[in-house]
Design a protein around this motif. Structure first.
Motif, PDB file in Angstrom:
ATOM      1  N   GLU A   3       0.793  -1.231   0.000  1.00 35.91           N
ATOM      2  CA  GLU A   3       0.000   0.000   0.000  1.00 35.91           C
ATOM      3  C   GLU A   3       0.824   1.280   0.000  1.00 35.91           C
ATOM      4  N   LYS A  30      -4.586  -7.827   2.570  1.00 28.73           N
ATOM      5  CA  LYS A  30      -4.639  -6.687   3.492  1.00 28.73           C
ATOM      6  C   LYS A  30      -3.998  -5.457   2.878  1.00 28.73           C
ATOM      7  N   ARG A  34      -5.772  -1.888   2.492  1.00 31.80           N
ATOM      8  CA  ARG A  34      -5.127  -0.700   3.062  1.00 31.80           C
ATOM      9  C   ARG A  34      -4.902   0.381   2.002  1.00 31.80           C
ATOM     10  N   SER A  63      -7.787  -3.852   9.072  1.00 29.10           N
ATOM     11  CA  SER A  63      -7.450  -4.315   7.721  1.00 29.10           C
ATOM     12  C   SER A  63      -6.752  -5.674   7.718  1.00 29.10           C
TER      13      SER A  63
END
Length: 71
Positions: A3, A30, A34, A63
């Motif tokens: 991310e 995740k 994110r 998350s």
């Protein structure tokens, strides 16, 4: 896909698939969440080049949750 890097965006993987057809990708669910992208969007962007998945669940407040503990 991470991310906080350029690999946060599904468009990068569309470009990489076109430019490097034999590239292989790992998806971290995740990290997609994110970055603000739906996991399915990232899966579609990686397409048949997706070869490894880090699975986790997510919820409105978290998350990264154990599988089955999120939404």
């Amino acid at each position: 896909n991470v991310e906080r890097s350029v690999s946060r965006d599904p468009e990068l993987f569309r470009v990489l698939r076109r430019e490097i057809p034999d590239a292989a990708f790992a998806l971290d669910l995740k990290q997609a969440v994110r970055a603000g992208f739906a996991p399915l969007e990232m899966i579609q962007a990686m397409g048949p080049n997706l070869c490894h998945v880090h699975i986790s669940d997510a919820g409105p407040q978290e998350s990264c949750l154990p599988i089955g503990k999120g939404t």
